[in-house]
Design an enzyme around this catalytic site. Structure first.
Site, PDB file in Angstrom:
ATOM      1  N   GLU A  28      12.023  -8.981 -12.725  1.00 53.99           N
ATOM      2  CA  GLU A  28      12.159  -8.865 -14.187  1.00 53.99           C
ATOM      3  C   GLU A  28      12.501  -7.432 -14.607  1.00 53.99           C
ATOM      4  OE1 GLU A  28       8.252 -10.811 -14.489  1.00 53.99           O
ATOM      5  OE2 GLU A  28       9.099 -11.974 -16.130  1.00 53.99           O
TER       6      GLU A  28
ATOM      7  N   GLU B 239       6.031 -16.791  -9.302  1.00 51.47           N
ATOM      8  CA  GLU B 239       4.817 -16.957 -10.130  1.00 51.47           C
ATOM      9  C   GLU B 239       4.230 -18.363 -10.053  1.00 51.47           C
ATOM     10  OE1 GLU B 239       7.562 -15.403 -11.114  1.00 51.47           O
ATOM     11  OE2 GLU B 239       7.049 -13.547 -12.147  1.00 51.47           O
TER      12      GLU B 239
HETATM   13  N1  COA Z   1      -0.182  -7.725  -6.344  1.00 54.43           N
HETATM   14  C1  COA Z   1      -1.163  -7.055  -5.720  1.00 54.43           C
HETATM   15  N2  COA Z   1      -1.087  -6.671  -4.441  1.00 54.43           N
HETATM   16  C2  COA Z   1       0.030  -6.979  -3.762  1.00 54.43           C
HETATM   17  C3  COA Z   1       1.093  -7.679  -4.355  1.00 54.43           C
HETATM   18  C4  COA Z   1       0.958  -8.053  -5.702  1.00 54.43           C
HETATM   19  N3  COA Z   1       1.936  -8.686  -6.373  1.00 54.43           N
HETATM   20  N4  COA Z   1       2.052  -7.860  -3.428  1.00 54.43           N
HETATM   21  C5  COA Z   1       1.601  -7.285  -2.313  1.00 54.43           C
HETATM   22  N5  COA Z   1       0.375  -6.755  -2.495  1.00 54.43           N
HETATM   23  C6  COA Z   1      -0.466  -6.052  -1.529  1.00 54.43           C
HETATM   24  C7  COA Z   1      -1.099  -7.023  -0.554  1.00 54.43           C
HETATM   25  O1  COA Z   1      -2.254  -7.601  -1.116  1.00 54.43           O
HETATM   26  C8  COA Z   1      -1.385  -6.112   0.612  1.00 54.43           C
HETATM   27  O2  COA Z   1      -2.535  -5.359   0.322  1.00 54.43           O
HETATM   28  P1  COA Z   1      -3.659  -5.128   1.485  1.00 54.43           P
HETATM   29  O3  COA Z   1      -2.952  -4.315   2.532  1.00 54.43           O
HETATM   30  O4  COA Z   1      -4.736  -4.383   0.766  1.00 54.43           O
HETATM   31  O5  COA Z   1      -4.044  -6.493   1.963  1.00 54.43           O
HETATM   32  C9  COA Z   1      -0.200  -5.154   0.590  1.00 54.43           C
HETATM   33  O6  COA Z   1       0.348  -5.209  -0.722  1.00 54.43           O
HETATM   34  C10 COA Z   1       0.892  -5.503   1.562  1.00 54.43           C
HETATM   35  O7  COA Z   1       1.254  -6.853   1.337  1.00 54.43           O
HETATM   36  P2  COA Z   1       1.188  -8.002   2.482  1.00 54.43           P
HETATM   37  O8  COA Z   1       1.026  -9.312   1.786  1.00 54.43           O
HETATM   38  O9  COA Z   1       0.186  -7.655   3.505  1.00 54.43           O
HETATM   39  O10 COA Z   1       2.630  -7.842   3.086  1.00 54.43           O
HETATM   40  P3  COA Z   1       3.529  -8.993   3.747  1.00 54.43           P
HETATM   41  O11 COA Z   1       4.683  -8.304   4.365  1.00 54.43           O
HETATM   42  O12 COA Z   1       2.701  -9.880   4.607  1.00 54.43           O
HETATM   43  O13 COA Z   1       4.030  -9.881   2.515  1.00 54.43           O
HETATM   44  C11 COA Z   1       4.936 -10.267   0.314  1.00 54.43           C
HETATM   45  C12 COA Z   1       4.841  -9.295   1.509  1.00 54.43           C
HETATM   46  C13 COA Z   1       5.670  -9.525  -0.807  1.00 54.43           C
HETATM   47  C14 COA Z   1       5.723 -11.524   0.709  1.00 54.43           C
HETATM   48  C15 COA Z   1       3.512 -10.656  -0.137  1.00 54.43           C
HETATM   49  O14 COA Z   1       2.748  -9.467  -0.313  1.00 54.43           O
HETATM   50  C16 COA Z   1       3.451 -11.420  -1.436  1.00 54.43           C
HETATM   51  O15 COA Z   1       3.726 -12.609  -1.463  1.00 54.43           O
HETATM   52  N6  COA Z   1       3.108 -10.720  -2.545  1.00 54.43           N
HETATM   53  C17 COA Z   1       2.962 -11.357  -3.845  1.00 54.43           C
HETATM   54  C18 COA Z   1       4.308 -11.637  -4.470  1.00 54.43           C
HETATM   55  C19 COA Z   1       4.106 -12.344  -5.792  1.00 54.43           C
HETATM   56  O16 COA Z   1       3.615 -13.466  -5.874  1.00 54.43           O
HETATM   57  N7  COA Z   1       4.541 -11.661  -6.884  1.00 54.43           N
HETATM   58  C20 COA Z   1       4.438 -12.209  -8.225  1.00 54.43           C
HETATM   59  C21 COA Z   1       3.121 -11.867  -8.835  1.00 54.43           C
HETATM   60  S1  COA Z   1       2.936 -12.594 -10.440  1.00 54.43           S
END
Ligand code: COA
Length: 266
Positions: free
Chosen positions: A119, A139
């Site tokens: 966004e 989302e």
């Molecule tokens: N909000 C808060 N923390 C987030 C985040 C988010 N949107 N996206 C990633 N993080 C944090 C993770 O919790 C993790 O923290 P930790 O090390 O304390 O556990 C860190 O960032 C690294 O992310 P991780 O999930 O371990 O990396 P990955 O390579 O396995 O996966 C993503 C990467 C982006 C696919 C995954 O983090 C994810 O799906 N994030 C959420 C995306 C999302 O739904 N965004 C819309 C939110 S409304």
């Protein structure tokens, strides 16, 4: 010397007419918590950016892994509906400010641009993506919907069916930088190691152009979304005429005819 402004979730570096804004929460993949939005709002509305002095704002995420991986999910866990509305409204103010500012906004997208990241990028005027970037609106997998303009801007960028696919399938439909470019969500796509060089090229192109002409083009294109074609053409003719009343077009045209680079007043 670049001038650095003091924020805790942003690195803001002003170098001449270019302001680089880095969302700096790499351990959370630059997820957007209320503080990030408060600081972006302060930056964009708080008089920190002087229009005229700043001509281009480059928005990026810290580290190599993400532009922004979305709104901060942990921060949202305890939101009441009122807090959620306020969070969405602040995010929307920030995206509106990026769109309505006469400063050209450029998103440098590498890695994840998910949810609020997608966004934020969409609200910028020019989106430069690395091939391996990942754009998505996941989302719905959280039982949520986008709150910072995703349901409204995505359809305007990529059309109904791609927007529906991304919004309804969530994690099931992310776009690579290459696909985002093919579908009109990114202005340019480059190999990952060429991203910074491409950003520099874009910034230099904008700085070489007439400042008023650039600002007028931005305003007219933005307004095109909310105007009839006739009203938009009328507004364009007015701005076209206005250009002939000032020094900028006189210098640009004379420089071309004299086979030299134009020297515009900044
Ligand atoms: N909000 C808060 N923390 C987030 C985040 C988010 N949107 N996206 C990633 N993080 C944090 C993770 O919790 C993790 O923290 P930790 O090390 O304390 O556990 C860190 O960032 C690294 O992310 P991780 O999930 O371990 O990396 P990955 O390579 O396995 O996966 C993503 C990467 C982006 C696919 C995954 O983090 C994810 O799906 N994030 C959420 C995306 C999302 O739904 N965004 C819309 C939110 S409304």
């Amino acid at each position: 010397m670049p001038n650095k402004l003091d924020f805790s979730t942003l690195i803001v570096e002003q170098k001449g007419p270019v302001c680089r804004v880095t969302i700096n929460r790499p351990d959370q993949l630059n997820a957007l918590n209320p503080q990030v939005f408060d600081e972006l709002e302060q930056l964009l509305y708080g008089g920190n950016l002087t229009v005229g002095e700043t001509r281009v704002l480059v928005l990026e995420g810290a580290g190599q892994r993400a532009f922004v991986a979305g709104a901060d999910i942990a921060a949202m866990q305890s939101f009441s509906p009122e807090e959620a509305r306020a969070f969405a409204r602040t995010g929307q103010m920030v995206t509106k400010a990026l769109e309505s500012s006469p400063i050209v906004t450029v998103a440098k997208v590498q890695g994840y641009a998910l949810g609020g990241g997608c966004e934020l990028a969409m609200a910028c005027d020019i989106v430069i993506a690395s091939r391996s970037a990942k754009f998505g609106q996941p989302e719905v997998n959280l039982g949520l919907i986008p709150g910072f303009g995703g349901t409204q801007r995505l359809v305007r960028r990529v059309g109904m069916h791609v927007a529906m696919d991304m919004l309804l399938c969530g994690r099931g439909r992310t776009l690579s930088g290459t696909e985002a470019h093919q579908l009109g969500l990114a202005s340019r796509v480059v190999d990952d190691d060429k991203l910074e060089a491409e950003v520099t090229k874009v910034v230099q192109s904008i700085l070489a152009a007439g400042p008023m002409a650039v600002a007028d083009c931005k305003r007219l294109v933005r307004e095109a979304y909310s105007m009839s074609l006739d009203a938009g053409l009328n507004a364009e003719a007015t701005s076209f005429a206005h250009a002939f009343a000032g020094d900028e077009a006189a210098e640009g045209i004379t420089a071309f005819l004299e086979k030299r680079n134009a020297s515009f007043t900044q």
